[in-house]
Structure formats: structure tokens, C-alpha cells
Write a protein that holds these residues in place. Structure first.
Motif, PDB file in Angstrom:
ATOM      1  N   ILE A 326       0.812  -1.058  -0.066  1.00  6.98           N
ATOM      2  CA  ILE A 326      -0.113   0.076   0.090  1.00  6.98           C
ATOM      3  C   ILE A 326       0.947   1.235   0.062  1.00  6.98           C
ATOM      4  CG2 ILE A 326      -1.863   1.122   1.174  1.00  6.98           C
ATOM      5  CD1 ILE A 326      -2.680  -1.400   2.566  1.00  6.98           C
ATOM      6  N   PRO A 327       0.890   2.002  -1.237  1.00  9.20           N
ATOM      7  CA  PRO A 327       1.833   3.126  -1.359  1.00  9.20           C
ATOM      8  C   PRO A 327       1.081   4.308  -0.976  1.00  9.20           C
ATOM      9  CG  PRO A 327       1.422   2.301  -3.351  1.00  9.20           C
ATOM     10  CD  PRO A 327       0.718   1.348  -2.462  1.00  9.20           C
ATOM     11  N   ILE A 328       1.277   4.942   0.154  1.00  5.62           N
ATOM     12  CA  ILE A 328       0.415   6.337   0.200  1.00  5.62           C
ATOM     13  C   ILE A 328       1.074   7.464   0.789  1.00  5.62           C
ATOM     14  CG2 ILE A 328      -0.117   5.580   2.868  1.00  5.62           C
ATOM     15  CD1 ILE A 328      -3.248   6.059   1.758  1.00  5.62           C
ATOM     16  N   SER A 356      -1.450 -17.095   5.624  1.00  6.06           N
ATOM     17  CA  SER A 356      -0.172 -15.870   5.899  1.00  6.06           C
ATOM     18  C   SER A 356      -0.215 -14.682   5.170  1.00  6.06           C
ATOM     19  CB  SER A 356       1.192 -16.729   5.730  1.00  6.06           C
ATOM     20  OG  SER A 356       1.445 -17.615   6.740  1.00  6.06           O
ATOM     21  N   VAL A 357      -0.434 -13.434   5.818  1.00  9.36           N
ATOM     22  CA  VAL A 357      -0.658 -12.280   5.038  1.00  9.36           C
ATOM     23  C   VAL A 357       0.343 -11.204   5.606  1.00  9.36           C
ATOM     24  CG1 VAL A 357      -2.305 -10.448   4.490  1.00  9.36           C
ATOM     25  CG2 VAL A 357      -3.151 -12.710   5.007  1.00  9.36           C
ATOM     26  N   SER A 358       0.851 -10.578   4.779  1.00 15.03           N
ATOM     27  CA  SER A 358       1.910  -9.515   5.051  1.00 15.03           C
ATOM     28  C   SER A 358       1.536  -8.307   4.168  1.00 15.03           C
ATOM     29  CB  SER A 358       3.359  -9.809   4.836  1.00 15.03           C
ATOM     30  OG  SER A 358       3.711  -9.805   3.610  1.00 15.03           O
ATOM     31  N   VAL A 359       1.430  -6.929   5.113  1.00 21.88           N
ATOM     32  CA  VAL A 359       0.943  -5.746   4.353  1.00 21.88           C
ATOM     33  C   VAL A 359       2.275  -4.847   4.551  1.00 21.88           C
ATOM     34  CG1 VAL A 359      -0.398  -3.789   4.238  1.00 21.88           C
ATOM     35  CG2 VAL A 359      -1.499  -6.230   4.799  1.00 21.88           C
ATOM     36  N   SER A 360       2.825  -4.159   3.453  1.00 23.58           N
ATOM     37  CA  SER A 360       3.633  -3.309   3.495  1.00 23.58           C
ATOM     38  C   SER A 360       3.178  -1.714   3.221  1.00 23.58           C
ATOM     39  CB  SER A 360       4.822  -3.640   2.718  1.00 23.58           C
ATOM     40  OG  SER A 360       5.919  -2.681   2.455  1.00 23.58           O
ATOM     41  N   GLU A 368       6.753   2.719   6.064  1.00 17.11           N
ATOM     42  CA  GLU A 368       5.965   3.358   7.150  1.00 17.11           C
ATOM     43  C   GLU A 368       5.534   2.504   8.120  1.00 17.11           C
ATOM     44  OE1 GLU A 368       5.765   6.513   7.806  1.00 17.11           O
ATOM     45  OE2 GLU A 368       6.515   7.379   5.904  1.00 17.11           O
ATOM     46  N   ALA A 369       5.051   1.355   7.602  1.00 19.43           N
ATOM     47  CA  ALA A 369       4.588   0.233   8.692  1.00 19.43           C
ATOM     48  C   ALA A 369       4.767  -1.220   7.887  1.00 19.43           C
ATOM     49  CB  ALA A 369       3.332   0.507   9.074  1.00 19.43           C
TER      50      ALA A 369
END
Length: 386
Positions: A326-328, A356-360, A368-369
């Protein structure tokens, strides 16, 4: 209550791994052909998905070649990590230790990746007949004409697996060899001309790949240090240069100790999909709907935003991992923290527990997170970058 951490990013990998064994590192004697040297085997393994690596680290003979021969960074990573997954079918991560390929020399790999040459071409290129050992087919086209045959074999990757005996001696006990095959052949009619491309039919690529595997194993057995060890050889279909998803291993075969004959070929059913995409919608509709619902809820937080992208990894047509980017743009750290809290809740809400889920979450200033929900975990792990 969701957990937040400001620890170093490396803790993500520790938390996602098996329980650590913090014992003093073992020191073992590694026997070589001409000399004996000390080597270290770490006791701690971050996950049973990986092998413990022999230290000090020795770069593989083919180091550097892979960057030039593989089309994308996505393919490069998957070629290496996918070959390690293939190895686990033959070499147990508890028993074997990993080392980058040391036995097939870089010069040899370069020669194998060449085309075969006619006698006339050998004279033109000033190549000795004994060095005419390319594995790709000869091209007899006239200058400025389309090649008479494509280049099938793009790269060869060797991984070595070692075991330790009761006396602490470490020896080579298995080898995996990956053959990266072109799904698209790129060529030029003149050295400075435009680049053309030709799609290679999968059945043709598979047929040629299996023929190449037989020849590579035969040649590997002529290398003294590879004469007797078990070999696993695998075929990798690399994607086009424009692809945003990596290629895949689609078949592998094993070769018994001391033998040069390949056993039956085993199918590998793995594939990456981009979310959202037409392919994902057609092949995995339910998973696509779950992702789109997640994406829609993210966009409700930022109504004018629609940049959520996912990369999904399937094994046997079952979704195993989903990595979301998610680029924001944020205007303050507290805004980023609030958004991370919101996204962590969406991950738990929209995706099944077994996944399994990862969010960048990134901005123009960098990461950022990072939100990680491991399979069957009750809560996600959230890291806020400082």
C-alpha cells in the motif's frame, strides 16, 4: 488488543520462525580435496523453511551471472528460493546444511549457456572445438535474419547440501541444480537494432528443458566432486521482462547416488498471481473477491486512493501467502500509526485464519509500517518504522 512494536525489522523474522535454540555455535572440520579447514554451523535456525548456512559464507561460482541471465528481480528471487523449496523434497532441513554452489565453475556455466556453433562459426569467433560445449541449439540464420532457433536455457544454478558426521567432519551429501528456461526469447537482428521477442510454447519449452536436464546431469557426473552424490534437478519457467510476478518451477527429477539416469519427473504445481488481475479473477474468484473487499475498505479510509496491490502464492491451487503493498502519502506519524491500526483490523477481518498475510505500507519517504499475520495466529504483528 493488537500488538505494536518499534523494534528492529529483523524481529519480524524471529517472531515468524520456530522457537530459537540459543546454544553456542558448533565448530566443525570440513574436509576438502587438498586441505582441511574450520567451518561454523549455526545452531539457531530462523525457520524450518530454511537451511542452516555453512559459515564463513562462500559465494557461489555462478554469483553475478544470475543477474545478467534472469529477466527480473522477481524471477531472480523465486529461482533461488524456489530451488530451496524443491531441495526440501530430498534433503531434510534438520539434517542438511546449505552452501551456495561450489562445484560447477563459473567458466563452465558460461560455456554451457552458449549456443552450439558450426565449424565456420567457431573460426569466426576464434573458439577452440573443445570449447564448443554450449547447450543451446545452433543458429544458422543469415546476418540480419530471425534466428533459426531460440535460446531455451537462460541460466544454471547450483546449490550444495552438506552433512556432519559424529566426528564433526562436514561433507557434500547432495546437490540441487536449477535450469532457468525462457518463456519469451529476446533477440536483435543487428547489434544496435531493436529488440524483438518470440513466445516459446510451454510444451516445447518443457520438452527441451527435460533434454537439457539429462545432458547437464551427464556432464555433472564427469566433475570429480559430483561423481557420486545424489542430485535433484528442477526446471524453472522465467517470465517476460515486463512481468510483475515471478516465474515458477514446474517439474523436478532426482538422480540416485552414483547414477546418471534421471528418475521419473515430478510435477510442481506452484504459481504467483497479481491481485487484482484478470488471471486471478478467472482462476481464483473467491480469493479475488476477498482481496477486493479489503481494497475497498482501505479506500474508504482514503477515498481518493486506489493503489492496493497484492502478490499471491499458490501451491496445488491453494493460496499459501499473500503479500500486499500500500503506497500512500502521510502528513504525520500519528496518521501513519492510525492507518496501520486500521489495516491490521482489516487483515483479520477479510482473510481466512489459515493464510499468511503481510502488508507493507510505504510513502515517498520510505517504509512506514509492516503488518504480518502468520497462518493461524490470533493477532497480527505490527511494526512502525521510525
Amino acid at each position: 488488543m493488537r500488538k505494536f512494536s518499534l523494534l528492529a525489522l529483523s524481529l519480524v523474522f524471529l517472531l515468524s520462525a520456530c522457537a530459537p535454540n540459543f546454544q553456542k555455535q558448533n565448530e566443525a572440520v570440513q574436509t576438502k580435496e587438498k586441505a582441511k579447514g574450520k567451518t561454523i554451523i549455526p545452531n539457531y535456525n530462523i525457520s524450518d523453511k530454511y537451511y542452516r548456512t555453512i559459515l564463513p559464507f562462500k559465494p557461489g561460482e555462478a554469483r553475478g551471472l544470475v543477474v545478467n541471465n534472469i529477466n527480473t528481480r522477481y524471477d531472480l528471487n523465486e529461482f533461488e528460493m524456489g530451488l530451496m523449496r524443491i531441495a526440501q523434497k530430498s534433503f531434510d532441513t534438520e539434517k542438511y546444511f546449505f552452501q551456495e554452489g561450489q562445484k560447477i565453475e563459473a567458466k563452465t556455466i558460461k560455456q554451457w549457456l552458449n549456443r552450439q556453433y558450426t565449424d565456420e562459426q567457431l573460426k569466426e569467433k576464434n573458439i577452440k572445438p573443445e570449447d564448443n560445449i554450449g547447450l543451446n541449439p545452433v543458429d544458422t540464420s543469415a546476418q540480419g535474419s530471425e534466428p533459426t532457433s531460440p535460446i531455451y536455457l537462460a541460466h544454471i544454478l547450483e546449490h550444495d547440501y552438506l552433512t556432519k558426521d559424529d566426528k564433526g567432519n562436514v561433507t557434500l551429501s547432495g546437490v540441487t541444480i536449477g535450469l532457468a528456461l525462457n518463456s519469451v526469447y529476446y533477440y536483435k537482428l543487428t547489434p544496435d537494432g531493436d529488440t524483438f521477442e518470440k513466445k516459446i510454447d510451454f510444451a516445447e519449452m518443457e520438452k527441451e528443458g527435460k533434454k537439457l536436464a539429462e545432458e547437464v546431469v551427464k556432464r555433472a557426473r564427469n566433475i570429480k566432486t559430483l561423481k557420486d552424490v545424489p542430485i535433484t534437478i528442477a526446471l524453472f519457467e522465467q517470465e517476460s521482462k515486463s512481468s510483475v510476478t515471478p516465474g515458477r518451477f514446474f517439474a523436478y527429477s532426482t538422480v540416485d547416488q552414483g547414477s546418471s539416469k534421471l528418475n521419473d519427473w515430478e510435477k510442481v504445481n506452484e504459481k504467483y498471481y497479481l491481485f487484482p488481475s484478470t488471471d486471478a479473477q478467472n482462476d481464483h474468484r473467491d480469493d479475488t473477491i476477498a482481496f477486493l473487499n479489503f481494497k475497498q475498505d482501505v479506500e474508504q479510509y482514503f477515498p481518493n486512493f486506489n493503489g492496493v496491490i497484492g502478490k499471491a502464492f499458490y501451491v496445488e491451487d491453494q493460496l499459501q501467502e499473500l503479500n500486499i503493498t500500500i503506497p500512500i502519502q502521510f502528513y504525520g506519524k500519528t496518521e501513519g500509526i492510525g492507518f496501520a491500526q486500521y489495516v491490521a483490523g482489516l487483515v483479520m477481518q477479510h482473510f481466512p485464519k489459515y493464510l499468511s498475510v503481510s502488508v507493507s505500507v510505504t510513502s515517498v519517504d520510505g517504509p512506514e509500517a509492516l503488518i504480518v499475520r502468520k497462518a493461524n495466529a490470533d493477532e497480527p504483528f505490527v511494526h512502525i518504522y521510525q
